[in-house]
Design a protein around this motif. Structure first.
Motif, PDB file in Angstrom:
ATOM      1  N   GLN A   1       0.731  -1.340   0.107  1.00 28.84           N
ATOM      2  CA  GLN A   1      -0.058   0.133  -0.078  1.00 28.84           C
ATOM      3  C   GLN A   1       0.937   1.122  -0.239  1.00 28.84           C
ATOM      4  N   ALA A   2       1.787   1.245   0.828  1.00 27.25           N
ATOM      5  CA  ALA A   2       2.734   2.643   1.083  1.00 27.25           C
ATOM      6  C   ALA A   2       3.509   2.777  -0.592  1.00 27.25           C
ATOM      7  N   VAL A   3       4.002   1.632  -1.241  1.00 27.53           N
ATOM      8  CA  VAL A   3       4.665   1.691  -2.401  1.00 27.53           C
ATOM      9  C   VAL A   3       3.519   2.421  -3.194  1.00 27.53           C
ATOM     10  N   ASP A   4       2.384   1.710  -3.376  1.00 22.67           N
ATOM     11  CA  ASP A   4       1.404   2.152  -4.560  1.00 22.67           C
ATOM     12  C   ASP A   4       0.928   3.678  -4.210  1.00 22.67           C
ATOM     13  N   GLU A   5       0.691   4.000  -3.169  1.00 20.17           N
ATOM     14  CA  GLU A   5       0.402   5.298  -2.569  1.00 20.17           C
ATOM     15  C   GLU A   5       1.670   6.591  -2.739  1.00 20.17           C
ATOM     16  N   SER A   6       2.763   5.778  -2.722  1.00 16.02           N
ATOM     17  CA  SER A   6       3.869   6.725  -2.976  1.00 16.02           C
ATOM     18  C   SER A   6       3.963   7.416  -4.267  1.00 16.02           C
ATOM     19  N   GLY A   7       3.540   6.674  -5.295  1.00 19.08           N
ATOM     20  CA  GLY A   7       3.706   6.889  -6.794  1.00 19.08           C
ATOM     21  C   GLY A   7       5.283   6.835  -7.250  1.00 19.08           C
ATOM     22  N   GLU A   8       6.039   6.265  -6.476  1.00 20.69           N
ATOM     23  CA  GLU A   8       7.451   6.059  -6.617  1.00 20.69           C
ATOM     24  C   GLU A   8       7.651   4.765  -7.422  1.00 20.69           C
ATOM     25  N   ASP A   9       8.883   4.617  -7.987  1.00 27.45           N
ATOM     26  CA  ASP A   9       9.226   3.345  -8.738  1.00 27.45           C
ATOM     27  C   ASP A   9      10.054   2.772  -7.639  1.00 27.45           C
ATOM     28  N   VAL A  10       9.373   2.068  -6.680  1.00 32.22           N
ATOM     29  CA  VAL A  10      10.053   1.374  -5.608  1.00 32.22           C
ATOM     30  C   VAL A  10      10.052  -0.054  -5.543  1.00 32.22           C
TER      31      VAL A  10
END
Length: 351
Positions: free
Chosen positions: A252-261
């Protein structure tokens, strides 16, 4: 194998008991008739009952829920496979990882089982307490603490080992030279995995920084999400999620960040949950549980510590998700695992 006592029906000497109670009684008023023939044939013995072998009973103590999607579920699946393979009778006590629960969980299982398996370092101390109380029960503690008790057998899973290849691959993926590690509970497998992941990354580039957060619970979705969001905000663009259900929070955190993590997970490959998942430090308890149960059944449980690294890929390994499994990366992973096993790759101390 623990075999219950064989049960046989007692011999029924009916006639002998009757003769002993009625013969040679002067006051009984009986008439001595010497012409009556004396009985010469005793009652026939009933056939002996066939020996009955009761099924082996195995109890499993789990630190978290048996369906946690990670560590505990892996061992529960392993026990179910052993139940089918060996005809076991099984009992499971899950969600028993809190310190005040571990001793009671092992005691409760030991009261009714031949073999008790405690899964995780949470049961290390409890094993040393309960095993002496039940000398006729065998205990197998995964990531436990060795003692002189002959019925306490310790199996150590070196969970940090497959985290090292993850760190090496992470070093080739990061654009910021900053990676993150998110752990569930501060126990040896967690700290060893953090050290191995960081060591793998710095073996490629000493300038890579690893930020580490332990949220205190492998199932804490909100805590894992908060930790991942903070690490992403600090510049980390590759995360190693050493959690069970908490993986959902990381996603969820990766998705919400909008960053390519990019993300690495543990235990089960879950590549279909996100295109950001790169690979998994796998752990399958099927082979582990089978090893412990078969050793118990054959009476050959090891007196010394048993260590599991990545020697047997059926137990532990590192695997790439299909979207990232290029020929070059697959070859790199194979070389890393081979180097770990032959000693040409030196892992960080304690891993």
């Amino acid at each position: 194998m623990s075999i219950r006592a064989l049960r046989f029906l007692p011999l029924l000497l009916v006639f002998a008991l009757f003769a002993a109670s009625c013969g040679d009684d002067a006051d009984s008023g009986s008439v001595d008739d010497t012409s009556a023939p004396a009985p010469t044939t005793a009652a026939p013995e009933p056939p002996a009952e066939e020996p009955v072998e009761e099924p082996t009973t195995v109890g499993l103590a789990l630190p978290t829920a048996r369906n946690d999607g990670g560590f505990s579920q892996s061992y529960y699946d392993g026990l179910l496979a052993a139940e089918a393979a060996y005809g076991l009778t099984i009992a499971v006590q899950d969600n028993a990882g809190d310190p005040e629960q571990t001793v009671d969980a092992l005691r409760n299982l030991a009261a009714t089982n031949d073999l008790v398996i405690g899964v995780g370092a949470q049961f290390a101390e409890a094993g040393t307490i309960v095993a002496p109380e039940f000398p006729d029960v065998k205990f197998a503690i995964v990531n436990g603490q060795a003692t002189d008790d002959p019925n306490l057998h310790i199996y150590i899973v070196r969970q940090g080992v497959p985290a090292y290849p993850a760190g090496v691959i992470a070093a080739g993926l990061t654009q910021t030279n900053k990676v993150g590690f998110i752990g569930g509970l501060e126990i040896p497998p967690t700290t060893q995995s953090a050290d191995a992941f960081s060591g793998g990354a710095t073996s490629v580039n000493p300038d890579i920084e690893t930020v580490s957060t332990v949220v205190g619970d492998f199932e804490d979705v909100a805590g894992a999400k908060e930790a991942a969001a903070a690490q992403i905000a600090s510049g980390a663009d590759v995360l190693f999620a050493f959690v069970n259900s908490g993986l959902e929070g990381v996603l969820q955190a990766v998705d919400e960040s909008g960053e390519d993590v990019k993300i690495f997970s543990v235990i089960f490959p879950q590549c279909g949950r996100s295109t950001q998942l790169v690979g998994t430090a796998t752990l399958s308890s099927l082979a582990q549980v089978d090893t412990m149960v078969s050793a118990f059944l054959s009476g050959s449980m090891p007196a010394d510590l048993t260590l599991w690294g990545v020697e047997d890929p059926n137990i532990q390994s590192f695997v790439l998700c299909p979207d990232y499994a290029s020929a070059d990366l697959e070859a790199q992973v194979a070389d890393l695992l081979a180097g770990i096993n032959d000693g040409s790759i030196v892992l960080p101390p304690g891993v």
